[in-house]
Design a protein around this motif. Structure first.
Motif, PDB file in Angstrom:
ATOM      1  N   UNK A 167       1.936  -0.708  -7.243  1.00 21.76           N
ATOM      2  CA  UNK A 167       1.635  -0.745  -5.813  1.00 21.76           C
ATOM      3  C   UNK A 167       0.154  -1.079  -5.567  1.00 21.76           C
ATOM      4  N   UNK A 168      -0.722  -0.414  -6.298  1.00 21.36           N
ATOM      5  CA  UNK A 168      -2.165  -0.586  -6.085  1.00 21.36           C
ATOM      6  C   UNK A 168      -2.629  -1.995  -6.461  1.00 21.36           C
ATOM      7  N   UNK A 169      -2.196  -2.465  -7.623  1.00 22.13           N
ATOM      8  CA  UNK A 169      -2.658  -3.775  -8.094  1.00 22.13           C
ATOM      9  C   UNK A 169      -2.009  -4.897  -7.282  1.00 22.13           C
ATOM     10  N   UNK A 170      -0.742  -4.731  -6.957  1.00 25.17           N
ATOM     11  CA  UNK A 170      -0.021  -5.773  -6.212  1.00 25.17           C
ATOM     12  C   UNK A 170      -0.705  -6.067  -4.879  1.00 25.17           C
ATOM     13  N   UNK A 171      -0.932  -5.040  -4.081  1.00 22.91           N
ATOM     14  CA  UNK A 171      -1.460  -5.282  -2.740  1.00 22.91           C
ATOM     15  C   UNK A 171      -2.828  -5.950  -2.791  1.00 22.91           C
ATOM     16  N   UNK A 172      -3.761  -5.347  -3.514  1.00 24.00           N
ATOM     17  CA  UNK A 172      -5.119  -5.881  -3.451  1.00 24.00           C
ATOM     18  C   UNK A 172      -5.229  -7.248  -4.127  1.00 24.00           C
ATOM     19  N   UNK A 173      -4.453  -7.457  -5.197  1.00 25.92           N
ATOM     20  CA  UNK A 173      -4.487  -8.763  -5.864  1.00 25.92           C
ATOM     21  C   UNK A 173      -3.910  -9.847  -4.949  1.00 25.92           C
ATOM     22  N   UNK A 175       0.809  -1.211   0.000  1.00 22.39           N
ATOM     23  CA  UNK A 175       0.000   0.000   0.000  1.00 22.39           C
ATOM     24  C   UNK A 175       0.842   1.261   0.000  1.00 22.39           C
ATOM     25  N   UNK A 176       0.152   2.392  -0.082  1.00 20.89           N
ATOM     26  CA  UNK A 176       0.813   3.685  -0.227  1.00 20.89           C
ATOM     27  C   UNK A 176       1.379   4.176   1.106  1.00 20.89           C
ATOM     28  N   UNK A 177       0.646   3.953   2.179  1.00 26.46           N
ATOM     29  CA  UNK A 177       1.144   4.375   3.490  1.00 26.46           C
ATOM     30  C   UNK A 177       2.436   3.624   3.797  1.00 26.46           C
ATOM     31  N   UNK A 208      -8.214  -2.312  -9.301  1.00 23.91           N
ATOM     32  CA  UNK A 208      -8.436  -1.493 -10.498  1.00 23.91           C
ATOM     33  C   UNK A 208      -9.109  -0.166 -10.173  1.00 23.91           C
ATOM     34  N   UNK A 209     -10.073  -0.184  -9.261  1.00 23.16           N
ATOM     35  CA  UNK A 209     -10.773   1.059  -8.923  1.00 23.16           C
ATOM     36  C   UNK A 209      -9.785   2.120  -8.443  1.00 23.16           C
ATOM     37  N   UNK A 210      -8.895   1.724  -7.548  1.00 25.51           N
ATOM     38  CA  UNK A 210      -7.900   2.658  -7.034  1.00 25.51           C
ATOM     39  C   UNK A 210      -6.985   3.143  -8.160  1.00 25.51           C
TER      40      UNK A 210
END
Lengths: 465, 465
Positions: B139-145, A173-175, B62-64
């Motif tokens: 960063x966004x796709x990695x974490x949530x996936x 995540x970003x944080x 994806x939304x993020x």
């Protein structure tokens, strides 16, 4: 974690994150209110166990924790949301409207070395306030302490070579992206690739080019020349896009062209393959061409273990980009960290759940040193105890919900870490299976601990003495 | 990740996080500008390898990613900071003032099942814009996936029993705390303990009491009675503070007192010890007392492996709180995920670095099914290819920097996941060492791939055909 104008001190942290808590903190608070339980409670935050290969920890995250406590408040829309869940009575929501953290905090300064079972932070305040903040405080201290500790291990492995945080893309995540940059700097890194972290925390920032840059040009050497045109004083060429040795030869050609213009190629970067062997060969090629001033930078899967292996294999790398494995603490991605009630009103308390010990009451941490200034032993004692030969480590940092003094700048915390780390005997810094540093509890705490446990066994489990 | 009034769509994400990027994205951009390189570039985001025990992935984030792209802009203070680094020329900073993401995105809908090497997302736009967004998108796709995939594994293990996210305190930072709650819901969980995630994403929230609640009262049974007074319709009693069986007996007493008032104790929670054995004994005690409607909830170190072991040992647990190990994906805390340039202008491109393959050009992902609707095989092909029997999975979601349509609500993405997961044959869902699902590349892509690689070898490495 950012307001629209993010800056270091996050003045609205506690406002934004009042609801960033586990639901049970709120249900417990509602019951405390109904039962008119407003006595002072003390909670202690500590790590129960060493993760694999860890024998010490580096305290970090206090600044964020205190900023949160100082600004905690529930907004109108928070209360509207809680109301919509139909879990809470109006009296409780009215109470939350004005609740602030009004308690006190004792803590280890950021950068401190500490060990398992030792309190990192103790919070004392009306039980509702001290309870509500549990989830956030654990989250804040856990992440940064975990990363500062992992970074310190890389610092040991690198033996003075420079380390740069490259982890942003794969942090959780970003944080975490921001906090990892901060905490790795605290743990001895020289900077980060993360530009926003550079801005927020005043960290040196590093970085030059990716493979995509090289592949977007007609040829590799044209990409090198273009970069040198744009950054004549700050060019580090990534040389493994097609083949590291072929890339090194092109970098040398561009380095010589730069030298002819009176410029200096700063470095080359390796990002794949056998780093030790490649670095040796690239160093030889650079030196033969008279480019001995060009540094070799390496990235790609480095952590304390790969740095060690690369050095053992004779690698000649001047600086490392340390990414994913440090940024998620891949071999130990969480700590067994807890925030436990240790006193309510006058009563020291504990739980007895299987295999877990919580030391009761308000505590102090005492450190004894050898004559040469090396750390010798720690004693976990009661807050009011004192030992003439020992240094008490927990400091009061907040009272009545206000910080007692401005926190030190990050650079000072980094200095504190480097100084304390010097005092930690080498044997505890080994990267695999380190021995346990001696930590004992004081006779006073031991006595109280046994008395409280006996009382609980009698009262709750019907055990007779 | 939050503005002062956080809400789901984070309208200022791209403004707040323009600098949340690696420095090299900006240095490359500065050089692209100087070289007047403004042609269209396509980058492909994919996972190179299965982490241990993984054989599929669940797309999320994806939304993020789209919210960020749609709102990306550099603020005055961002530019002032960049200027202060003395790395950049004024012309570049002027350019950044007005830069926006104006490109297009094709992506797998959130909740989709996919496999290694398959594009999750492809971004096409002027190279500076498409390059700048790399760090954030990964960063966004990695974490949530990663989390949705881990959650799906727990969903498999639990076989229909309810799972609740309990991870907030040990997620890697606050952003991860929120995203883990979201992504685990997407992956089949029923809700979270995280109140802010409940508010932001409309998730069901769960939770009742901690050990600190129990220890703050004069006795365990008084704490149980007080909680039942506050929440007569929503009481789950934590029974392991001192001893699980002794605690269960007190919970039964309070459950019977509630029944006498016409109330129903909802559940008891186990949090330590031998969960299977304890759950069997507690179930027996509850049933003997006529409290067969009281559910058993368990928490404490659960992940897909511990859930499986507990069920195999005969545990009778109705719902699980799944915390740390899911929340940090402890056994696989990062993916080997990459965002690679695959085309610049008319030219398909790749890098050749050791052991890593990047499929060139704009692509489409084609899925073939068995007659019964079960997934049979995937083909990675070129964007313009088509296969009459296959379903193309990448969808256009953004054009000229604007979303093509509102994204589905999270509940719909969760339904999509559950539907697709039904179509994944059981053999690929096993938790340890699953076989590889068949993924091949189309003849057209294979041909192009070989041609590009031959060209590079000839041009960059001097290899003759």
């Amino acid at each position: 974690m950012l307001s629209n104008n993010p800056h270091i001190n996050h003045p609205h942290l506690g406002e934004q994150y009042a609801l960033l808590t586990d639901l049970y903190e709120l249900t417990m608070a509602a019951s405390y209110l109904e039962e008119e339980m407003h006595e002072e409670a003390t909670f202690s935050l500590f790590i129960r166990k060493y993760p694999p290969d860890r024998g010490y920890f580096v305290a970090a995250g206090l600044e964020e924790a205190l900023n949160y406590l100082a600004t905690l408040r529930f907004g109108e829309d928070d209360l509207a949301y809680l109301d919509s869940t139909r879990l809470f009575k109006i009296a409780f929501l009215d109470y939350l409207k004005t609740v602030r953290f009004t308690g006190e905090v004792w803590a280890l300064p950021e950068g401190s070395i500490f060990f398992k079972d030792e309190p990192i932070l103790e919070v004392t305040g009306p039980i509702i306030e001290a309870q509500l903040v549990e989830s956030f405080l654990i989250n804040a201290i856990n992440l940064q302490t975990m990363i500062a500790t992992k970074a310190a291990r890389s610092t040991v492995a690198a033996g003075g070579r420079r380390l740069v945080d490259f982890s942003l893309r794969r942090t959780q995540g970003t944080d975490a992206g921001l906090k990892v940059a901060r905490a790795s700097y605290l743990g001895g890194f020289v900077g980060t690739s993360n530009v926003l972290a550079g801005k927020l925390y005043g960290l040196p920032i590093f970085g030059t080019m990716a493979h995509s840059y090289v592949t977007s040009f007609k040829s590799e050497i044209e990409s090198f020349r273009a970069f040198a045109r744009a950054f004549p004083h700050n060019t580090v060429l990534l040389i493994d896009t097609y083949d590291t040795i072929a890339g090194a030869k092109k970098a040398i050609q561009v380095g010589l062209e730069m030298a002819a213009r009176g410029e200096r190629l700063r470095g080359v970067r390796l990002d794949s393959g056998d780093m030790a062997a490649l670095s040796i060969e690239v160093r030889r090629l650079l030196n033969e061409a008279g480019l001995d001033y060009v540094t070799i930078f390496a990235s790609g899967g480095f952590d304390e273990f790969k740095i060690t292996r690369t050095l053992e294999a004779g690698g000649v790398i001047d600086a490392y980009g340390v990414g994913t494995k440090m940024g998620v603490a891949a071999d130990a991605p969480y700590f067994d960290i807890a925030y436990k009630l240790v006193k309510y009103g006058d009563k020291p308390v504990m739980k007895l759940s299987t295999g877990k010990v919580t030391y009761v009451d308000k505590k102090q941490l005492f450190r004894f040193y050898e004559h040469q200034g090396q750390m010798a032993e720690d004693v976990i004692g009661l807050r009011e105890e004192s030992f003439s030969q020992a240094k008490p480590l927990l400091q009061p940092v907040m009272t009545q919900g206000r910080p007692l003094a401005p926190l030190p700048p990050l650079s000072a915390s980094r200095e504190l870490f480097l100084r304390e780390f010097e005092q930690l005997p080498t044997q505890y810094k080994i990267l695999q299976d380190p021995p346990n540093y001696p930590v004992r509890i004081s006779a006073g705490l031991q006595h109280l601990q046994e008395r409280v446990e006996d009382n609980i066994r009698r009262q709750e489990l019907g055990v007779r003495e």
